[in-house]
Design an enzyme around this catalytic site. Sequence first.
Site, mmCIF file in Angstrom:
data_model
loop_
_atom_site.group_PDB
_atom_site.id
_atom_site.type_symbol
_atom_site.label_atom_id
_atom_site.label_comp_id
_atom_site.label_asym_id
_atom_site.label_seq_id
_atom_site.Cartn_x
_atom_site.Cartn_y
_atom_site.Cartn_z
ATOM 1 N N CYS A 93 93.518 -44.549 -62.817
ATOM 2 C CA CYS A 93 92.702 -43.577 -61.663
ATOM 3 C C CYS A 93 93.474 -44.396 -60.268
ATOM 4 O O CYS A 93 94.293 -45.284 -59.785
ATOM 5 C CB CYS A 93 91.476 -43.903 -61.758
ATOM 6 S SG CYS A 93 90.941 -42.581 -62.975
ATOM 7 N N HIS A 146 88.739 -42.742 -56.172
ATOM 8 C CA HIS A 146 87.556 -43.235 -56.247
ATOM 9 C C HIS A 146 87.847 -44.105 -55.676
ATOM 10 O O HIS A 146 88.857 -44.855 -54.814
ATOM 11 C CB HIS A 146 87.083 -42.874 -57.017
ATOM 12 C CG HIS A 146 87.531 -43.731 -58.326
ATOM 13 N ND1 HIS A 146 87.448 -45.176 -58.562
ATOM 14 C CD2 HIS A 146 88.444 -43.930 -58.754
ATOM 15 C CE1 HIS A 146 88.253 -45.840 -59.029
ATOM 16 N NE2 HIS A 146 89.092 -45.288 -60.161
#
Length: 312
Positions: A213, A197
């Site tokens: 992440c 992301h």
Amino acid sequence: MWKKIHCLAIVLIYLLTAHSVCAWDPELKSDSFLLSPDWQGEVIGAHRFHTAGPKETLMELARDKMLGYTNVKNANPGIDPWFPSPGQVVLLPYSSILPIEANPGITINLAELRLYYIWEENGRFRARTYPVGIGTEGTESPLGQFAILSKIENPTWTVPLSIRKERPESPASVPPGPSNPLGKFWMGFSRGGFGVHGTNIPLGVGRRVSHGCLRLYAQDIQDLFSRAAIGTPLQIINNPIKVGRKNDILFLEVHRDLQENDDELKKEIVRQARVLNWSGTLDWDGIERILKENRGIPFPISFAAEQHSSNL
């Protein structure tokens, strides 16, 4: 001896060719095409240079040049990352070796804090490299084989329970906007909640700062989001050693945390050289130096294979 030195000088000049700045590398479409159908270990991109200005830190420079901070810091061991002297020349490490494990799709090498995307276009393969922020100790990014399962533009961040325990004041969710740590694009790759992301804290790109992440700069995640479809294979590896080949010369790139055993790293160098069908000699004095310096940029470690007998 002069012929060997001249050969290495030509190679280094090629790797240090200056270009303008963009959010990924290789910058030009023509340079992003891989040269051979058998592109394992191909050396891609070109280093650039920057003259440090007053009060310019390497962290700010990395952000401005769309590089990872750790990569810039390691590539310039003689420069104080917080107080570079004005006028010092900083090497911008845009050149790297494609991991030999890389396949079409996304490959993330945690050791070097980089994401590689390889795709086919008009019968030829192209590659792009993006710096990435990864999980920190205790919340490491996962290793293994995955695939892109979802793509969301302007995502809402559901705050994980682990973070809410650490920070009780955290909300249950954060809507799209400048306060959202996912940025404008989310690409989920596991049912455990992991994804690639954007970020609202660009200084974290190229560092070990996340809860597992993978964070990209805003320009990079937008580009990757537009190219990688749902179902794209995604693998996460952690290999501090990368061996590559260009113009019949073997290269070594090292991203170690200094806890690995030198003998094991040397075995990995030999293994990768064999995967690349290298039949020449290796410069072990040079390899020792590269392992010690740990600069994270490609260095030549041999000469043309046909000039030597096999000595792996």
